[in-house]
Write a protein that holds these residues in place. Sequence first.
Motif, PDB file in Angstrom:
ATOM      1  N   GLN A 233      -2.447   0.507   6.937  1.00 60.92           N
ATOM      2  CA  GLN A 233      -1.433   0.689   6.251  1.00 60.92           C
ATOM      3  C   GLN A 233      -0.890   2.129   6.616  1.00 60.92           C
ATOM      4  O   GLN A 233      -1.714   3.123   6.782  1.00 60.92           O
ATOM      5  N   ARG A 243      -0.449   2.026  -4.263  1.00 65.56           N
ATOM      6  CA  ARG A 243      -0.239   0.587  -3.901  1.00 65.56           C
ATOM      7  C   ARG A 243      -1.090   0.230  -2.656  1.00 65.56           C
ATOM      8  O   ARG A 243      -0.490  -0.037  -1.707  1.00 65.56           O
ATOM      9  N   GLN A 245      -2.516  -2.105   0.299  1.00 64.23           N
ATOM     10  CA  GLN A 245      -2.391  -3.334   0.455  1.00 64.23           C
ATOM     11  C   GLN A 245      -3.736  -3.946   1.096  1.00 64.23           C
ATOM     12  O   GLN A 245      -3.525  -5.245   1.135  1.00 64.23           O
ATOM     13  N   THR A 246      -4.778  -3.182   1.206  1.00 58.19           N
ATOM     14  CA  THR A 246      -5.836  -4.165   1.543  1.00 58.19           C
ATOM     15  C   THR A 246      -7.162  -3.226   1.205  1.00 58.19           C
ATOM     16  O   THR A 246      -6.942  -2.223   0.526  1.00 58.19           O
ATOM     17  N   ALA A 283       3.994  -6.196  -7.678  1.00 61.99           N
ATOM     18  CA  ALA A 283       2.809  -6.131  -6.917  1.00 61.99           C
ATOM     19  C   ALA A 283       2.361  -7.542  -6.666  1.00 61.99           C
ATOM     20  O   ALA A 283       1.918  -7.952  -5.339  1.00 61.99           O
ATOM     21  N   LEU A 367      -4.902  -7.364  -4.265  1.00 64.00           N
ATOM     22  CA  LEU A 367      -5.226  -7.457  -3.013  1.00 64.00           C
ATOM     23  C   LEU A 367      -5.852  -8.957  -2.784  1.00 64.00           C
ATOM     24  O   LEU A 367      -5.788  -9.638  -3.799  1.00 64.00           O
TER      25      LEU A 367
END
Lengths: 374, 280
Positions: A233, A243, A245-246, A283, A367
Motif C-alpha cells: 500500500q 485505513r 487495505q491489507t 470502507a 480487510l
Amino acid sequence: MAVEERIEQSPERAAEPSGTPDVRLERVTKRFDDVVAVDDLSLEIERGSFFALLGPSGCGKTTTLRMIGGFEEPSAGVIYLGDHEVSGTPPYKRDVNTVFQSYALFPHLSIFENVAFGLRRKGTRGGNLKGKVEEMLDLVQLSGYGRRKPRQLSGGQQQRVALARALVNSPRVLLLDEPLGALDLKLRKEMQLFIKRLQHDVGITFIHVTHDQEEAMTMADRIAVMNRGKIEQLGGPDDLYERPQTAFVAGFLGISNLLTGEVSGRDTVRLGDGTTIRVRADALDGRSGRVAVGIRPEKIRPDDQDPNALQGVVRERAYIGVSTQYIVETRYGNVTVVVLNDRPGSIPHSPGDHLTLSWDPEATFILDPMEEPA
Amino acid sequence: MSSIAVPRQRERNVLAAAFGFVRYHVLTVYSLLFFAYLLLPIAIVVVFSFNHPVGKFNFTWQGFTWDNWRYWDGIPGIRGAIILSLEIALIASVIATALGTAIALALVRYGFRGRATTNILIFLPLSTPEIVLGASLLTLFLNLNVVFGFWTILIAHIMFCISFAVVTVKARLVGFDRHLEEAAMDLGANEWTTFRKVTLPLTAPAILAALLLCFAISIDDFVVTYFNSGSSVTFPLFVWGAARIGAPPQVNVIGTAIFVVALTAMLANVVFQRRREVRA
C-alpha cells in the motif's frame, strides 16, 4: 529561505516540466539467482517529497534503493530520474547521492575532505570549494570539525557528516539506507526530526528506507509499505494507519483488532453470534460476504458511550506510562484496548473486571478475512 | 606434638617461598633464555664484523678493528654480489607486490570460475619445499633453453614472492568495507578514481608490508637461486662460496648492515604508528 538558495538546481533539472516525478520505476524486477527480491514494482516519487520505503527485512526495499542509486541493475523494467532513463548508467553518472547505513565515511580523510569528495570530482576548487563545504558543515551543525577524522566523532556526528557529504552535491534525489539503525533510541528520535527539518529546508527529494514504522510515519510525507518485493500500500502516514487495505499493512503499522463477520447491509457487519456492528460505509465500499472489521486499540473506549459495543473480561493489564494496555477477552477472541492515562492516579480496571467496550463506526477499517489475524 | 609441628611448618614455609619465587619468576627467566637463544647468533655476527682475523677463518676473536667496515668491499666479487642481490630484490618485490595485489583484489572482490582453485594454487608455492621449486624451475628453464643469469633469478624470485604478497594483501582486503567504494562512486568517482582515492590508500599498509616481506625473502634466498643462477652470484651465493674457503669478516659486515637497516625500518614503523595514534 537562505538555505534553499544554497542548493541550486542544475539547469537541466530546472528545464523539466514541473509535473515530472523525480524518480519513476516502471515494472522493475530484480532477481538474485532464483530469489526474486523486487517483483514487478512500479512507483512514482514526486519532486521535493520525503518518501519512505517501509517493510520487514528482506522485503526488497534496500534493493529498490540500490537500483535507484545504480549499485544494482534491474533484471527487468526501467528506472527514470526525471525524464532520463538511467538503466546501465554507473552510480557516478547519476544525479543521486546516498547516505549509507554504515555511513561509509572515508576513514583516511578528514571530515572536510569527506564532504569535499563529491565537489572535487566535479572540479570545484579553492575558495568556492571551501565555502560550500563549510556552509554544509554549518548546516549539519558541525562547523569547526573539518580537520578531525571520522573515528574521532560520535555516531550521531558521523551520521550528520554522511548527510553533509551527500547533500553538498545538491543531488536530484537523496537516498537514505536505514541511516538511523546504529543510533540509540534518544538520538534516533532527535535525528528523525533533524533530517525531516533538513529535507524541508533544502527541498531535495529524500527516499528513506526503514523497517521502523514509527520512524517512517514521523519523517515521511508518503510511505510505500513493501512486502515480498511488492508494494502492499502507498499513502500518507494517516492513510496507512487509519485505513490499511491489507492485513499486512494493518499488522505492520501498529496493533489492530480484527473481528470477522458477514456483510449485512450498506454499513453493517453481522458477527458470528448475530451481533450486528456498524462500520464506515465507504470502507465497506459495496463489499459482500465475509470480511474482517479492524479497529485500532486506542479507538476503543472502556465504556458504552459509542454505538458499537462488546462485553468482555479484563485478562491482562500493562502499564506503559503514557497509556495502559488491556487485553480483554470477548466472545470473538482477545481484544487489545489502549487507554490514555490522562487523569492523575487512575488505573480504573483490574484483571477479572467485566467491561463494556465501545467504538465509533468511523474508526473502523475493512480487510479481507483470513485464518490468522496479523 | 606441637614442638615437632613448628619446624616442619617452617620447612614447609621455606619450600613454599622457594616454589613461589620460582613460580613468580619462571616466565622472566624463560623469556630471558629465549631472547638469548634468539639473539646470540646475531650478536656474534655483529661482534665478529669487528674482528681482526689472523688466517682465513673468522672464528676466533683476535682483536678489534674498523678495517672490515672501512674496506667492506675488499673481497673480490662481494660488491657485485651485493648489487645483484639488491637489484633482484627490489625489482622482484615491486613486481610481485603489484601482481599479488591485483590477484588479491580479484580473489576477494570477484566471483569467477576457478576462484577456489586459484585460492589453493596460490598457497602451493608456500607449502612446496624450496628445493623442489628450485629443481623444477631449473628443469623448466633447461627445457626452454634459457640463458641462466639475472633474468632466470628474477623470474624465480617473483614466482615465489607472489604468494606471500597475495596472502598479505588479501588479509587486509577481507575486512574492507565495500560500501566505502560504493560511496566514492556515489559521489562521482569513476572506477579508477575510486581505486586511487579510496581502495589504494586504505590498502597501502598491507601493500607496504607485502613489499617489505617480498624484499626480505628475495634478498636472502639461497636454495632456488642456487639452481637458477648460472654464473651469476648473488650475496647469499657469495657467502656460501666464501664460507667453503674461509668466511671473510666482510660477510659479517654486510650481514650486520642488513640487520641494522631492517631494525631501523621496524623502529621507524613503530614510531610512525605511535605518532599516528597520538594524533588520532
